[in-house]
Motif scaffolding. Structure first.
Motif: not given
Length: 167
Positions: A81-95
């Motif tokens: 329910x709290x899923x963000x939907x689409x997250x582009x790689x440019x927004x990802x800092x770390x995993x």
């Protein structure tokens, strides 16, 4: 580059459903032997919560769906329910993997989570803000119901993100 799709695992959902049925049985037993109002109240609350959970799990078993898409463009989260939907790689800092209790989540740190949250519907924004107030990050992916393991998905995410950074 290929795309990784994570779907609901019927086997994992069946295990969760069996656990749900067990808790419902316990709630019925507590209700039957309850000697005061508080015991009955908590038994009814458990029946309501786990009864709704039972219906939701049955629905997921009958109509499994794709919950996560990882591609060259980014990550599309449909897992909760709290899923963000689409997250582009440019927004990802770390995993990385993040343990919470006995479960491991894939935690995705964003460069500017507020920017992505602003685009979401009101209810999702409130839920995500509640999560962050409780000390959780904006994006935590659970593979508890998925057909792939957390470490398998994390490895794919890191490989494709590293490939994207080198472009």
């Amino acid at each position: 580059m290929e795309t990784l799709i994570v779907r609901h695992s019927r086997k994992k959902l069946a295990v969760l459903l069996a656990a749900d049925v067990f808790v419902l049985a316990v709630c019925f037993c507590v209700l039957y032997v309850s000697r005061n109002v508080w015991e009955a109240f908590f038994a009814w609350a458990g029946l309501l919560f786990f009864g709704l959970s039972f219906l939701y799990l049955v629905y997921k078993l009958l109509f499994p769906k794709e919950i996560l898409f990882i591609s060259e463009k980014g990550i599309e989260d449909r897992s909760s329910l709290t899923a963000l939907g689409f997250i582009p790689w440019e927004e990802v800092d770390d995993v990385f993997l993040s343990p919470v209790g006995m479960h491991r989540f894939i935690e995705i740190r964003l460069k500017d989570g507020k920017k992505i949250i602003q685009k979401l519907p009101f209810v999702r924004r409130i839920l995500l803000r509640t999560n962050t107030l409780l000390g959780f990050p904006v994006v935590m992916l659970s593979m508890r119901e998925g057909d792939k393991s957390s470490s398998e998905v994390l490895e794919f995410i890191k490989n494709i993100r590293d490939h994207h950074k080198n472009l």
